[in-house]
Design an enzyme around this catalytic site. Structure first.
Site, PDB file in Angstrom:
ATOM      1  N   THR A 189       0.807  -1.210   0.000  1.00  0.00           N
ATOM      2  CA  THR A 189       0.000   0.000   0.000  1.00  0.00           C
ATOM      3  C   THR A 189       0.844   1.265   0.000  1.00  0.00           C
ATOM      4  OG1 THR A 189      -1.547   1.310   1.365  1.00  0.00           O
ATOM      5  CG2 THR A 189      -0.136  -0.229   2.513  1.00  0.00           C
ATOM      6  N   GLU A 191       0.281   3.664   1.786  1.00  0.00           N
ATOM      7  CA  GLU A 191       0.366   4.137   3.172  1.00  0.00           C
ATOM      8  C   GLU A 191       1.738   3.843   3.781  1.00  0.00           C
ATOM      9  OE1 GLU A 191      -1.703   5.853   5.241  1.00  0.00           O
ATOM     10  OE2 GLU A 191      -3.174   6.179   3.657  1.00  0.00           O
ATOM     11  N   TYR A 213      -1.501   0.431  10.501  1.00  0.00           N
ATOM     12  CA  TYR A 213      -1.787  -0.240   9.230  1.00  0.00           C
ATOM     13  C   TYR A 213      -0.580  -0.165   8.301  1.00  0.00           C
ATOM     14  CZ  TYR A 213      -3.675  -0.852   4.512  1.00  0.00           C
ATOM     15  OH  TYR A 213      -3.884  -1.261   3.211  1.00  0.00           O
ATOM     16  N   LYS A 217       1.793  -3.354   7.109  1.00  0.00           N
ATOM     17  CA  LYS A 217       1.965  -3.629   5.687  1.00  0.00           C
ATOM     18  C   LYS A 217       3.435  -3.560   5.274  1.00  0.00           C
ATOM     19  CE  LYS A 217      -2.056  -4.412   3.631  1.00  0.00           C
ATOM     20  NZ  LYS A 217      -2.279  -5.546   2.713  1.00  0.00           N
TER      21      LYS A 217
END
Length: 406
Positions: A189, A191, A213, A217
């Site tokens: 991701t 992010e 998160y 990841k």
């Protein structure tokens, strides 16, 4: 050919006879007769050929198949002739709305080109059992606790599923002895870039996650690379920037906006409350992005790719564009948490800001550079920002007309 027809006539007559003491057909005699005709070898050969075709058929296993990306990916792969298996978590209520149309019989949930298995990324044993049973040629790990704001409240669970869950899958592949045959896709991701170190972000940009998160990841990203290098597995990361669609979950900001604007249009709601209006994202369409996932597993060697549109828009712009779809122009007054968006014609407040929707650490700007994906895989996004918003708005207006309480 004559002998083959005679064989079928003989068998058909045999099975049509009423079974009795004097009419029992000796299976031994029948098989001996088949051998005498020389059909046994042909039948075995046909059976072997059929088994060979089954082995050549690509088999995909998808975690997170009931989500936005999983449902589009399942459709995409079935259209390409894959047998698709999906892992779903046990629940007391059905959560298969996005993939129900892919059943051979949607009314009875009868499997066809898609079969579902109960499992969980927190349970190593079930992952080994499923992979050993399915023997997939491709695995797409899309399962995750994927809500960034929620990850601050459920950090341990997010790490367990999004981070360690990926390790469990990779270990399960090795346990089943499929390291040399399975191709593995990990849903990474944007992010992970978090507090961006360069603009735009590409495969070589340093990571700086700003949420549990993103951090979880990032572990999954590196463990995927580690297994690729340590065990020569075909394992790759797709670093996907924000991608939306009418199937996006209702709690994500884009879908929250289009659902609320649709309800405002139909007189079912007065206003929508949001968090940071100035966060800027690179938004694409999920359908385009699942094609990129598949392309990554079709290359000669495994690699990692950024998937993005290289076009940036703010949450505020998403709001404005959504209201344009219902012919409402929004003008802004105030600043910070006191800022409101008003209908320019009526003066009614349609948008408010509430700090409860802010993240403890915000990611202000994300813009991806997918040059590598274009040059190596020929991938380019097809759906632009305005078309994406319009598709989501049209869907939600129709949804609310049919079911105002949706």
């Amino acid at each position: 050919m004559y002998m083959y027809v005679c064989f079928h006539v003989y068998v058909n007559k045999a099975v049509q006879r009423r079974v009795g003491n004097s009419t029992v057909l000796s299976l031994f005699a029948l098989f001996t007769w088949i051998e005498d005709l020389g059909l046994g070898g042909k039948m075995a050969s046909n059976s072997t050929a059929s088994a060979g075709m089954e082995r050549k058929m690509k088999v995909a296993l998808i975690t997170g198949i009931t989500g936005q990306d999983g449902s589009y990916l399942a459709e995409f792969l079935i259209d390409k002739g894959y047998m698709v298996h999906g892992i779903i978590r046990r629940s007391s209520s059905f959560n298969t709305g996005r993939i129900q149309h892919l059943y051979a019989n949607p009314q009875t949930h009868q499997a066809g080109a898609m079969q579902l298995h109960y499992g969980d990324l927190t349970d190593s044993t079930c992952l080994v059992k499923i992979i050993n049973k399915v023997k997939p040629t491709e695995i797409y790990n899309l399962g995750a606790q994927s809500h960034v704001k929620v990850s601050f409240e459920m950090g341990e669970y997010t790490a367990n599923v999004d981070g360690v869950g990926t390790l469990r899958l990779l270990d399960a592949i090795r346990t089943c002895g499929l390291s040399d045959s399975v191709r593995f896709y990990q849903a990474s991701t944007s992010e992970m870039f978090g507090k961006v170190q360069e603009i735009p972000q590409k495969e070589t940009t340093p990571f700086y996650p700003r949420s549990p998160y993103g951090a979880a990841k990032l572990y999954a990203y590196w463990i995927t690379i580690n297994f690729r290098e340590a065990y020569d597995m075909y394992a790759c990361n797709g670093i996907l920037f924000n991608h939306e669609s009418p199937r996006r979950g209702e709690t994500f900001v884009t879908r929250k906006i289009t659902r609320a604007v649709a309800k405002i249009h139909l007189g079912l709601l007065q206003e929508v409350t949001l968090g940071n209006l100035d966060s800027q994202r690179d938004w694409g369409h999920a359908k385009d992005y699942v094609e990129a996932m598949w392309l990554m597993l079709q290359q000669e060697s495994a690699d990692d790719f950024v998937i993005a549109t290289n076009s940036v828009h703010s949450v505020r712009e998403f709001v404005i564009e959504s209201f344009k779809c219902i012919n409402v122009e929004i003008e802004w007054e105030g600043s910070g948490v006191e800022e409101v968006g008003k209908d320019k014609v009526t003066g009614h407040i349609r948008v408010r800001v509430d700090p409860k929707f802010y993240r403890p650490t915000e990611v202000e700007f994300l813009q991806g550079d997918a040059t590598k994906a274009k040059e190596k895989m020929g991938w380019v996004p097809k759906v632009d920002f305005k078309s994406l918003v319009k598709e989501m708005m049209d869907y939600d207006v129709n949804l609310m007309k049919k079911n105002p309480s949706a």
